[in-house]
Design a protein around this motif. Structure first.
Motif, PDB file in Angstrom:
ATOM      1  N   ALA A  90       1.267  -1.004  -0.100  1.00 53.42           N
ATOM      2  CA  ALA A  90       0.462  -0.028   0.169  1.00 53.42           C
ATOM      3  C   ALA A  90       0.680   1.462   0.182  1.00 53.42           C
ATOM      4  O   ALA A  90       0.103   2.192  -0.299  1.00 53.42           O
ATOM      5  CB  ALA A  90      -0.847   0.054   1.121  1.00 53.42           C
ATOM      6  N   ARG A  91       2.168   0.714   0.463  1.00 53.35           N
ATOM      7  CA  ARG A  91       2.919   2.254  -0.078  1.00 53.35           C
ATOM      8  C   ARG A  91       2.563   3.020   1.108  1.00 53.35           C
ATOM      9  O   ARG A  91       1.765   3.947   1.171  1.00 53.35           O
ATOM     10  CB  ARG A  91       3.207   3.127  -1.384  1.00 53.35           C
ATOM     11  N   SER A  92       2.025   2.596   2.804  1.00 50.30           N
ATOM     12  CA  SER A  92       1.547   3.311   3.474  1.00 50.30           C
ATOM     13  C   SER A  92       2.467   3.286   5.374  1.00 50.30           C
ATOM     14  O   SER A  92       3.352   2.069   4.888  1.00 50.30           O
ATOM     15  CB  SER A  92       0.679   3.236   3.940  1.00 50.30           C
ATOM     16  N   ALA A  93       3.005   4.457   5.416  1.00 46.68           N
ATOM     17  CA  ALA A  93       3.933   4.432   7.064  1.00 46.68           C
ATOM     18  C   ALA A  93       3.118   4.849   8.401  1.00 46.68           C
ATOM     19  O   ALA A  93       2.709   5.795   7.461  1.00 46.68           O
ATOM     20  CB  ALA A  93       5.346   4.152   6.499  1.00 46.68           C
ATOM     21  N   ARG A  94       3.549   4.007   9.188  1.00 46.34           N
ATOM     22  CA  ARG A  94       2.914   5.631  10.372  1.00 46.34           C
ATOM     23  C   ARG A  94       4.160   5.801  10.658  1.00 46.34           C
ATOM     24  O   ARG A  94       5.288   5.648  11.164  1.00 46.34           O
ATOM     25  CB  ARG A  94       1.838   4.903  11.423  1.00 46.34           C
ATOM     26  N   ILE A  95       4.411   7.566  11.417  1.00 44.48           N
ATOM     27  CA  ILE A  95       4.991   8.054  11.913  1.00 44.48           C
ATOM     28  C   ILE A  95       5.277   8.571  13.640  1.00 44.48           C
ATOM     29  O   ILE A  95       3.710   8.651  13.922  1.00 44.48           O
ATOM     30  CB  ILE A  95       6.096   9.424  11.362  1.00 44.48           C
ATOM     31  N   GLN A  96       5.751   8.100  14.615  1.00 44.02           N
ATOM     32  CA  GLN A  96       5.894   7.505  15.949  1.00 44.02           C
ATOM     33  C   GLN A  96       7.076   8.976  16.830  1.00 44.02           C
ATOM     34  O   GLN A  96       8.475   8.219  16.217  1.00 44.02           O
ATOM     35  CB  GLN A  96       5.678   6.249  16.652  1.00 44.02           C
TER      36      GLN A  96
END
Length: 356
Positions: free
Chosen positions: A139-145
């Motif tokens: 999905a070419r998606s990431a979460r940043i934290q």
């Protein structure tokens, strides 16, 4: 199998291969103006305890201290495993969906609070960590934290490093990860983080009702999901919004600057083409006008001049809008020319600082 079917199958196989994450990742160092990032190590997990990174976790991420500690432990180990080229089923901390994690330690060798001592000498200059989590190649998606130590919140560190990590995340491979979407999830009570994310270009995309427990108020709270897409994120303006500057040798920056210039050229060409089409349409309408219109045009009045100026101003405004391709208008973004973060936190007691 027909020739068309064979071609289609090959295209699908190539596309699927292109969306698979690499077996091994080289985690690049990233420079900031206040801090710099290096890949996190297993030893850094203990340093997060020294800086009390999990104090107040419930109000910042919605997790309790134990859950936050466990998540950080797993994220760092997954990051180390990926950088070592270990497969998901070999690392012991793999993801069944083959998603990956990158962990950086946030490091400073400076005395930003002016007390005459290095800010984080007790933790080998580590003041927190920043992560790209749930990196989904398909999905070419990431979460940043971001997770900061108790004494290092509210000082502008997130504003310095988040845009630079996002620039790397969005940059095309091999300079970056080639993500299409980066998102965050924040408890509704953490209004400060919501404000920071909005300034970085994130927009609210959903809300999970009563998804978290608010321990301080003994009630449930919503989880706000915010995201931004590759064609919406502007690394220059996201830094400029906080008085930060672009560091051109950071990973993905050259590609981001090139893409930005290309986008501006396309938009300006579109503006000029639209003006040319309007002029052509006006000319065709004039050909069918009555002779009385010709008599009027033979003696132009002064009233036509303001209209011409207005047309020029309109074109200039369109060009300005093309350069200002950003989710928020310039009126809503208050760019700081004085770099407010350089003095933020001085003279404040660390144990009374607010949430990030």
């Amino acid at each position: 199998m027909s020739e068309y079917a064979e071609t289609t199958a090959k295209e699908q196989t190539t596309d699927q291969r292109a969306r698979e994450l690499p077996e091994r990742i080289v985690i690049p160092p990233i420079k900031g103006e206040m801090v710099h990032l290096r890949r996190a190590t297993i030893d850094d997990i203990a340093r997060m305890e020294v800086i009390e990174a999990y104090v107040g976790a419930s109000g910042i991420t919605g997790k309790d201290r134990v859950a936050e500690r466990g998540a950080v432990n797993a994220w760092v180990r997954r990051s180390v495993a990926w950088s070592n080229g270990e497969k998901s089923n070999e690392s012991g901390v793999g993801d069944p969906e083959s998603r990956r994690t990158i962990a950086w330690s946030i490091v400073t060798e400076a005395d930003h609070d002016g007390d005459g001592e290095l800010d984080a000498a007790s933790s080998d200059n580590v003041i927190g960590m920043i992560f790209l989590i749930d990196i989904d190649g398909w999905a070419r998606s990431a979460r940043i934290q971001v997770v900061l130590g108790k004494d290092y919140r509210g000082r502008g560190y997130s504003r310095d490093i988040m845009p630079r990590v996002m620039t790397y995340g969005f940059a095309p491979e091999p300079a970056g990860l080639g993500m299409h979407r980066i998102w965050v999830a924040v408890p509704e009570q953490n209004t400060r983080s919501v404000s920071v994310y909005q300034s970085l270009g994130f927009v609210p995309s959903g809300r999970s009702r009563d998804a978290l427990w608010n321990a301080s108020e003994n009630r449930y709270q919503d989880l706000i999901v915010m995201d931004t897409l590759v064609d919406e994120f502007d690394p220059i303006r996201s830094l400029d919004a906080f008085g930060m500057h672009v560091i051109e040798d950071n990973p993905g920056v050259k590609e981001a600057l090139s893409a930005r210039e290309h986008s501006i050229v396309i938009q300006l060409n579109s503006v000029h083409k639209g003006d040319a089409d309007d002029a052509a349409a006006a000319g065709q309408s004039g050909d069918t006008a009555q002779t009385s219109a010709d008599e009027t045009s033979a003696a132009p009045s002064q009233e036509s001049q303001p209209n011409e100026a207005s047309g020029t101003a309109k074109t200039d405004q369109k060009a300005g809008d093309a350069d200002n391709n950003w989710p928020y208008s310039s009126d809503e973004r208050k760019t700081s020319k004085d770099a407010w973060w350089r003095t933020l936190g001085r003279g404040r007691k660390r144990d009374t600082e607010g949430r990030r």
